[in-house]
Design an enzyme around this catalytic site. Structure first.
Site, PDB file in Angstrom:
ATOM      1  N   CYS A 135       3.486   5.132   9.865  1.00  0.00           N
ATOM      2  CA  CYS A 135       4.759   4.847  10.529  1.00  0.00           C
ATOM      3  C   CYS A 135       5.703   6.042  10.421  1.00  0.00           C
ATOM      4  CB  CYS A 135       5.384   3.605   9.895  1.00  0.00           C
ATOM      5  SG  CYS A 135       7.019   3.210  10.511  1.00  0.00           S
ATOM      6  N   CYS A 138       9.327   5.236   9.775  1.00  0.00           N
ATOM      7  CA  CYS A 138       9.617   4.924   8.360  1.00  0.00           C
ATOM      8  C   CYS A 138       9.656   6.196   7.513  1.00  0.00           C
ATOM      9  CB  CYS A 138       8.536   4.008   7.778  1.00  0.00           C
ATOM     10  SG  CYS A 138       8.104   2.604   8.797  1.00  0.00           S
ATOM     11  N   ASP A 139       8.728   7.111   7.731  1.00  0.00           N
ATOM     12  CA  ASP A 139       8.467   8.149   6.721  1.00  0.00           C
ATOM     13  C   ASP A 139       8.711   9.600   7.169  1.00  0.00           C
ATOM     14  OD1 ASP A 139       7.718   6.123   5.022  1.00  0.00           O
ATOM     15  OD2 ASP A 139       5.601   6.236   5.547  1.00  0.00           O
TER      16      ASP A 139
HETATM   17  C1  LIG Z   1       2.893   1.507   3.889  1.00  0.00           C
HETATM   18  C2  LIG Z   1       3.909   0.890   4.824  1.00  0.00           C
HETATM   19  C3  LIG Z   1       5.198   1.399   4.843  1.00  0.00           C
HETATM   20  C4  LIG Z   1       6.155   0.839   5.687  1.00  0.00           C
HETATM   21  N1  LIG Z   1       7.421   1.347   5.642  1.00  0.00           N
HETATM   22  C5  LIG Z   1       8.388   0.758   6.379  1.00  0.00           C
HETATM   23  C6  LIG Z   1       9.753   1.200   6.297  1.00  0.00           C
HETATM   24  O1  LIG Z   1      10.080   2.131   5.557  1.00  0.00           O
HETATM   25  N2  LIG Z   1      10.664   0.557   7.063  1.00  0.00           N
HETATM   26  C7  LIG Z   1      10.342  -0.481   7.904  1.00  0.00           C
HETATM   27  O2  LIG Z   1      11.232  -1.046   8.534  1.00  0.00           O
HETATM   28  N3  LIG Z   1       9.072  -0.899   8.026  1.00  0.00           N
HETATM   29  C8  LIG Z   1       8.083  -0.315   7.298  1.00  0.00           C
HETATM   30  N4  LIG Z   1       6.791  -0.739   7.413  1.00  0.00           N
HETATM   31  C9  LIG Z   1       6.482  -1.746   8.440  1.00  0.00           C
HETATM   32  C10 LIG Z   1       6.860  -3.161   7.950  1.00  0.00           C
HETATM   33  O3  LIG Z   1       6.266  -3.391   6.689  1.00  0.00           O
HETATM   34  C11 LIG Z   1       6.399  -4.210   8.945  1.00  0.00           C
HETATM   35  O4  LIG Z   1       6.890  -3.914  10.224  1.00  0.00           O
HETATM   36  C12 LIG Z   1       6.877  -5.609   8.523  1.00  0.00           C
HETATM   37  O5  LIG Z   1       6.417  -5.912   7.229  1.00  0.00           O
HETATM   38  C13 LIG Z   1       6.388  -6.671   9.486  1.00  0.00           C
HETATM   39  O6  LIG Z   1       6.791  -7.908   9.009  1.00  0.00           O
HETATM   40  P1  LIG Z   1       6.039  -9.247   9.440  1.00  0.00           P
HETATM   41  O7  LIG Z   1       6.684 -10.320   8.648  1.00  0.00           O
HETATM   42  O8  LIG Z   1       5.988  -9.358  10.894  1.00  0.00           O
HETATM   43  O9  LIG Z   1       4.509  -9.059   8.973  1.00  0.00           O
HETATM   44  P2  LIG Z   1       3.863  -8.670   7.584  1.00  0.00           P
HETATM   45  O10 LIG Z   1       4.795  -7.934   6.722  1.00  0.00           O
HETATM   46  O11 LIG Z   1       2.573  -8.050   7.937  1.00  0.00           O
HETATM   47  O12 LIG Z   1       3.611 -10.069   6.888  1.00  0.00           O
HETATM   48  C14 LIG Z   1       2.650 -10.965   7.387  1.00  0.00           C
HETATM   49  C15 LIG Z   1       2.165 -11.835   6.254  1.00  0.00           C
HETATM   50  O13 LIG Z   1       1.385 -12.898   6.804  1.00  0.00           O
HETATM   51  C16 LIG Z   1       0.276 -13.140   5.958  1.00  0.00           C
HETATM   52  N5  LIG Z   1      -0.762 -13.768   6.802  1.00  0.00           N
HETATM   53  C17 LIG Z   1      -1.385 -13.237   7.883  1.00  0.00           C
HETATM   54  N6  LIG Z   1      -2.231 -14.119   8.433  1.00  0.00           N
HETATM   55  C18 LIG Z   1      -2.157 -15.241   7.657  1.00  0.00           C
HETATM   56  C19 LIG Z   1      -2.827 -16.501   7.708  1.00  0.00           C
HETATM   57  N7  LIG Z   1      -3.736 -16.791   8.651  1.00  0.00           N
HETATM   58  N8  LIG Z   1      -2.528 -17.424   6.760  1.00  0.00           N
HETATM   59  C20 LIG Z   1      -1.601 -17.151   5.786  1.00  0.00           C
HETATM   60  N9  LIG Z   1      -0.946 -15.966   5.691  1.00  0.00           N
HETATM   61  C21 LIG Z   1      -1.222 -15.035   6.620  1.00  0.00           C
HETATM   62  C22 LIG Z   1      -0.098 -11.771   5.415  1.00  0.00           C
HETATM   63  O14 LIG Z   1      -0.798 -11.881   4.184  1.00  0.00           O
HETATM   64  C23 LIG Z   1       1.274 -11.104   5.266  1.00  0.00           C
HETATM   65  O15 LIG Z   1       1.798 -11.263   3.963  1.00  0.00           O
HETATM   66  C24 LIG Z   1       5.809  -0.217   6.581  1.00  0.00           C
HETATM   67  C25 LIG Z   1       4.507  -0.718   6.587  1.00  0.00           C
HETATM   68  C26 LIG Z   1       3.559  -0.178   5.715  1.00  0.00           C
HETATM   69  C27 LIG Z   1       2.142  -0.746   5.731  1.00  0.00           C
END
Ligand SMILES: Cc1cc2nc3c(=O)[nH]c(=O)nc-3n(C[C@H](O)[C@H](O)[C@H](O)COP(=O)(O)OP(=O)(O)OC[C@H]3O[C@@H](n4cnc5c(N)ncnc54)[C@H](O)[C@@H]3O)c2cc1C
Length: 307
Positions: A135, A138-139
């Site tokens: 990303c 982000c970085d």
């Molecule tokens: C290394 C890294 C660094 C990042 N740095 C940044 C940053 O600095 N700033 C920023 O804004 N964003 C950053 N991001 C991006 C950010 O983390 C994501 O955009 C955000 O977390 C998305 O949120 P979400 O809730 O949609 O999904 P997610 O955070 O992916 O959460 C989804 C959750 O659903 C669970 N899940 C999935 N399917 C199922 C199922 N069938 N049953 C039960 N549970 C399930 C998963 O285990 C997970 O915990 C980064 C991402 C990564 C990987």
């Protein structure tokens, strides 16, 4: 778990799901969040988050995820550690099938995120947060005046390269073909940017370093030759893969598998909403996921009062 029937069931405990849960729980709707892994979602992997408002000094991704979880739990969000494996529609109710049995709810918010595709090469996992990133938004700022590589040739990869060029000393785009897939306008911008260079017909074989990334070993796919690239960072931008196979039969998905929603986060099925990275056109940021979660909760509540 004794209670099996809720007003709202939320699948996924990342920023989208936890924010949705905070809102539905505060709206006095009985709410269950189903999470198969760590509460906090993908943001817990971020070393430092500098673009989530409210934390002027930045915050570790793990701590941010924990705070979101604590805040939602404080207002009554119930949680269960289980994997959702299907949703069935039954007499006005939604039955969420999970590895811990069935839960019924009047509305469901799906917030399961979308995994970034990885290269699967030696060194990649070891250096995540230490030079390997998925990303640039982000970085990028961590790589001021340093040389970096971007892997990929689509719109996302070229957008990342252009963003990185504002910070890095040099951006080398590594693409396994000779032509980019990105739109013509993005290609023109990238070709005109003096800081961006290209390594065509090349794939990454390994990522090497000590505490942080120092170099990449490349494979030249046509000649079979090897190449070493000295960089401080590598941004992998080769696509996303949401885990939505279990939803295929009830919800329309886009070509990659993201859930199609309108601006209220509603899907085609009344009372099933989707939020965060799992939906198409998501901003793929913690703050946009949280915003989606709040929107989904507001319209889930409206669905419940109107139905
Ligand atoms: C290394 C890294 C660094 C990042 N740095 C940044 C940053 O600095 N700033 C920023 O804004 N964003 C950053 N991001 C991006 C950010 O983390 C994501 O955009 C955000 O977390 C998305 O949120 P979400 O809730 O949609 O999904 P997610 O955070 O992916 O959460 C989804 C959750 O659903 C669970 N899940 C999935 N399917 C199922 C199922 N069938 N049953 C039960 N549970 C399930 C998963 O285990 C997970 O915990 C980064 C991402 C990564 C990987």
């Amino acid at each position: 778990m004794d209670k099996r029937n809720y007003d709202v069931a939320i699948i996924g405990g990342g920023p989208a799901g936890l924010t949705a849960g905070l809102y539905t729980a505060r709206a006095r709707l009985s709410s269950l969040l189903i999470e198969k892994g760590l509460f906090g979602g993908q943001i817990t992997n971020a070393e430092r988050v500098e673009n989530y408002p409210g934390f002027p000094e930045g915050i570790s991704g793990f701590e941010l995820g924990q705070l979101m979880y604590q805040q939602a739990a404080k207002y009554g969000l119930k949680t269960v550690t289980a994997e959702a494996t299907g949703i069935e529609l039954r007499e006005g109710q939604k039955v969420v099938k999970t590895t811990e049995g069935d839960f019924t709810a009047k509305a469901v918010i799906i917030a399961g995120g979308s995994k970034r595709q990885t290269l699967g090469v030696p060194g990649e996992e070891q250096f995540i947060g230490k030079g390997v990133s998925y990303c640039a938004t982000c970085d990028a700022a961590f790589f001021r005046e340093l040389p970096v590589a971007v892997v990929g040739g689509g719109n996302a990869a070229i957008t990342e390269a252009l963003h990185l060029a504002k910070f890095a000393s040099k951006v080398i785009v590594i693409h396994r073909r000779r032509q980019l897939r990105a739109t013509r306008i993005l290609q023109e911008r990238a070709f005109a940017e003096p800081k961006i260079d290209f390594r065509w017909d090349a794939t990454v074989e390994s990522i090497e370093g000590e505490d942080f990334v120092k170099r990449l070993r490349l494979n030249q796919v046509i000649t079979g030759g090897k190449l070493t690239l000295e960089v401080a960072g590598i941004f992998v931008s080769i696509g996303f893969k949401p885990d939505t196979d279990y939803l295929k039969s009830i919800l329309p998905l886009d070509a990659v598998g993201h859930i199609i929603t309108n601006e209220k986060m509603e899907t085609e099925v009344a009372g099933i909403l989707a939020a965060g990275d799992i939906r198409n056109n998501s901003g793929r940021q913690a703050i946009t996921a949280a915003g989606d979660g709040a929107t989904a909760a507001i319209y889930a509540e409206r669905f419940l009062t109107e139905s």
